[in-house]
Design a protein around this motif. Structure first.
Motif, PDB file in Angstrom:
ATOM      1  N   HIS A  78     -14.428  -9.993 -22.562  1.00 24.73           N
ATOM      2  CA  HIS A  78     -14.381 -10.974 -21.988  1.00 24.73           C
ATOM      3  C   HIS A  78     -14.991 -10.461 -20.443  1.00 24.73           C
ATOM      4  N   GLY A  79     -15.054 -10.012 -20.037  1.00 26.90           N
ATOM      5  CA  GLY A  79     -15.987  -9.130 -19.021  1.00 26.90           C
ATOM      6  C   GLY A  79     -17.341  -9.035 -19.316  1.00 26.90           C
ATOM      7  N   ALA A  80     -18.006  -8.696 -18.022  1.00 27.78           N
ATOM      8  CA  ALA A  80     -19.410  -8.488 -17.680  1.00 27.78           C
ATOM      9  C   ALA A  80     -19.510  -7.151 -17.675  1.00 27.78           C
ATOM     10  N   ALA A  81     -20.770  -6.239 -17.744  1.00 29.80           N
ATOM     11  CA  ALA A  81     -21.198  -5.175 -17.985  1.00 29.80           C
ATOM     12  C   ALA A  81     -20.770  -4.439 -15.990  1.00 29.80           C
ATOM     13  N   PRO A  82     -20.649  -3.483 -15.879  1.00 32.25           N
ATOM     14  CA  PRO A  82     -20.414  -3.394 -13.769  1.00 32.25           C
ATOM     15  C   PRO A  82     -21.430  -3.609 -13.318  1.00 32.25           C
ATOM     16  N   VAL A  83     -23.422  -3.342 -13.977  1.00 34.72           N
ATOM     17  CA  VAL A  83     -24.293  -3.674 -13.484  1.00 34.72           C
ATOM     18  C   VAL A  83     -24.790  -5.034 -13.417  1.00 34.72           C
ATOM     19  N   ASP A  84     -24.031  -6.017 -14.009  1.00 36.07           N
ATOM     20  CA  ASP A  84     -24.621  -6.610 -13.787  1.00 36.07           C
ATOM     21  C   ASP A  84     -23.809  -7.846 -13.561  1.00 36.07           C
ATOM     22  N   VAL A  85     -22.441  -7.872 -12.671  1.00 36.95           N
ATOM     23  CA  VAL A  85     -22.236  -7.822 -11.923  1.00 36.95           C
ATOM     24  C   VAL A  85     -22.826  -7.147 -10.643  1.00 36.95           C
ATOM     25  N   PHE A  86     -22.681  -6.637 -10.595  1.00 35.35           N
ATOM     26  CA  PHE A  86     -23.781  -5.751  -9.576  1.00 35.35           C
ATOM     27  C   PHE A  86     -25.171  -6.553  -9.593  1.00 35.35           C
ATOM     28  N   ARG A  87     -25.913  -6.888  -9.894  1.00 31.13           N
ATOM     29  CA  ARG A  87     -26.937  -6.992  -9.498  1.00 31.13           C
ATOM     30  C   ARG A  87     -26.679  -9.225  -9.294  1.00 31.13           C
ATOM     31  N   GLU A  88     -25.667  -9.450  -9.610  1.00 34.04           N
ATOM     32  CA  GLU A  88     -25.835 -10.833  -9.446  1.00 34.04           C
ATOM     33  C   GLU A  88     -24.529 -10.914  -7.832  1.00 34.04           C
ATOM     34  N   MET A  89     -23.889 -10.079  -7.923  1.00 35.59           N
ATOM     35  CA  MET A  89     -23.459  -9.962  -6.585  1.00 35.59           C
ATOM     36  C   MET A  89     -23.906  -9.617  -5.386  1.00 35.59           C
ATOM     37  N   ASN A  90     -25.144  -8.735  -6.019  1.00 35.07           N
ATOM     38  CA  ASN A  90     -26.598  -8.373  -4.779  1.00 35.07           C
ATOM     39  C   ASN A  90     -27.564  -9.145  -4.705  1.00 35.07           C
ATOM     40  N   GLU A  91     -27.740 -10.301  -5.902  1.00 32.77           N
ATOM     41  CA  GLU A  91     -28.305 -11.551  -4.738  1.00 32.77           C
ATOM     42  C   GLU A  91     -27.865 -12.772  -4.590  1.00 32.77           C
ATOM     43  N   ASP A  92     -26.941 -12.903  -5.252  1.00 31.88           N
ATOM     44  CA  ASP A  92     -25.606 -13.903  -3.940  1.00 31.88           C
ATOM     45  C   ASP A  92     -25.593 -13.724  -2.335  1.00 31.88           C
ATOM     46  N   LEU A  93     -25.470 -12.615  -2.507  1.00 31.97           N
ATOM     47  CA  LEU A  93     -25.022 -11.697  -0.813  1.00 31.97           C
ATOM     48  C   LEU A  93     -25.671 -11.371   0.112  1.00 31.97           C
ATOM     49  N   ALA A  94     -27.209 -11.464  -1.118  1.00 29.94           N
ATOM     50  CA  ALA A  94     -28.294 -10.052  -0.704  1.00 29.94           C
ATOM     51  C   ALA A  94     -28.159 -10.464   1.618  1.00 29.94           C
ATOM     52  N   GLU A  95     -27.787 -10.131   2.347  1.00 31.60           N
ATOM     53  CA  GLU A  95     -28.371  -9.566   3.630  1.00 31.60           C
ATOM     54  C   GLU A  95     -26.865 -10.018   4.149  1.00 31.60           C
ATOM     55  N   ALA A  96     -26.379 -10.006   4.373  1.00 42.59           N
ATOM     56  CA  ALA A  96     -25.397 -11.360   4.576  1.00 42.59           C
ATOM     57  C   ALA A  96     -24.175 -10.228   5.142  1.00 42.59           C
ATOM     58  N   THR A  97     -23.384 -10.857   5.634  1.00 47.71           N
ATOM     59  CA  THR A  97     -21.477  -9.949   5.795  1.00 47.71           C
ATOM     60  C   THR A  97     -21.174 -10.545   5.304  1.00 47.71           C
ATOM     61  N   VAL A  98     -20.681 -10.246   4.708  1.00 52.66           N
ATOM     62  CA  VAL A  98     -19.391 -10.841   3.970  1.00 52.66           C
ATOM     63  C   VAL A  98     -18.169  -9.889   4.504  1.00 52.66           C
ATOM     64  N   PHE A  99     -16.704 -11.248   3.939  1.00 55.34           N
ATOM     65  CA  PHE A  99     -16.080 -10.564   4.632  1.00 55.34           C
ATOM     66  C   PHE A  99     -15.097 -10.426   3.488  1.00 55.34           C
ATOM     67  N   SER A 100     -13.983  -9.874   3.609  1.00 54.02           N
ATOM     68  CA  SER A 100     -12.692  -9.393   2.824  1.00 54.02           C
ATOM     69  C   SER A 100     -11.881  -9.981   3.536  1.00 54.02           C
ATOM     70  N   ASP A 101     -10.302 -10.017   3.256  1.00 54.18           N
ATOM     71  CA  ASP A 101      -9.329 -10.071   3.703  1.00 54.18           C
ATOM     72  C   ASP A 101      -8.660  -8.467   4.451  1.00 54.18           C
ATOM     73  N   GLY A 102      -8.439  -8.041   3.977  1.00 50.06           N
ATOM     74  CA  GLY A 102      -8.786  -6.413   4.550  1.00 50.06           C
ATOM     75  C   GLY A 102      -7.356  -5.820   4.697  1.00 50.06           C
ATOM     76  N   LEU A 103      -6.760  -6.714   3.272  1.00 54.81           N
ATOM     77  CA  LEU A 103      -5.435  -6.281   2.612  1.00 54.81           C
ATOM     78  C   LEU A 103      -5.491  -5.018   1.405  1.00 54.81           C
TER      79      LEU A 103
END
Length: 164
Positions: free
Chosen positions: A61-86
């Motif tokens: 059911h999973g996507a290959a890490p390279v595909d996940v990374f590519r999509e994440m980079n496309e969607d989040l490019a040039e942004a500061t993205v925040f995590s909960d820090g927990l």
């Protein structure tokens, strides 16, 4: 109004190293993406009896890490993205970067950097209260991103009628 973007990983720490099993992130319009990540062989314990993960499910059911990374980079490019820090989201992003041999096209920062007028402890308490109030499972990345979007709405950082 452009919504702040958030990122959260689900992870497994039963192998030789900590690795991501799913990722969720938000888009500038407040929509949320969620993807299961297919584990790399080197992430998993050599002895199948020691694995705490149903890696067959993730492989099917999973996507290959390279595909996940590519999509994440496309969607989040040039942004500061925040995590909960927990949780170790920065370490999990680094694992993904090392696996694909690339750097992220975005910067990952703790949510307290977005809400800098609030202490980490106060923010964590508000986040946990919101998770409980909305009956969200904090171990599900999509729920964590949704909760962060709700906090951003409460802080006036998003339009009240935007998705999320």
């Amino acid at each position: 109004m452009r919504a702040p973007q958030f990122l959260k990983f689900e992870y497994n720490d039963s192998g030789p190293k900590l690795f991501p099993t799913a990722a969720s992130w938000s888009l500038t319009d407040g929509r949320i993406k969620y993807v299961v990540i297919m584990p790399e062989d080197e992430w998993l314990a050599d002895d199948e009896d020691e694995r705490m993960l149903d890696d067959r499910f993730f492989r099917e059911h999973g996507a290959a890490p390279v595909d996940v990374f590519r999509e994440m980079n496309e969607d989040l490019a040039e942004a500061t993205v925040f995590s909960d820090g927990l949780d170790p989201d920065d370490e999990l992003l680094e694992c993904l970067c090392e696996t694909v041999g690339q750097q992220a096209a975005f910067e990952l920062a703790p949510m307290v950097a977005l809400l800098h007028h609030t202490s980490f402890e106060d923010l964590a308490d508000r986040y946990q209260d919101l998770m409980a109030r909305e009956t969200l499972d904090p171990t599900v990345a999509e729920n964590a991103v949704y909760a962060q979007l709700l906090l951003a709405k409460e802080e006036g950082l998003m339009d009240p009628d935007s998705s999320g």
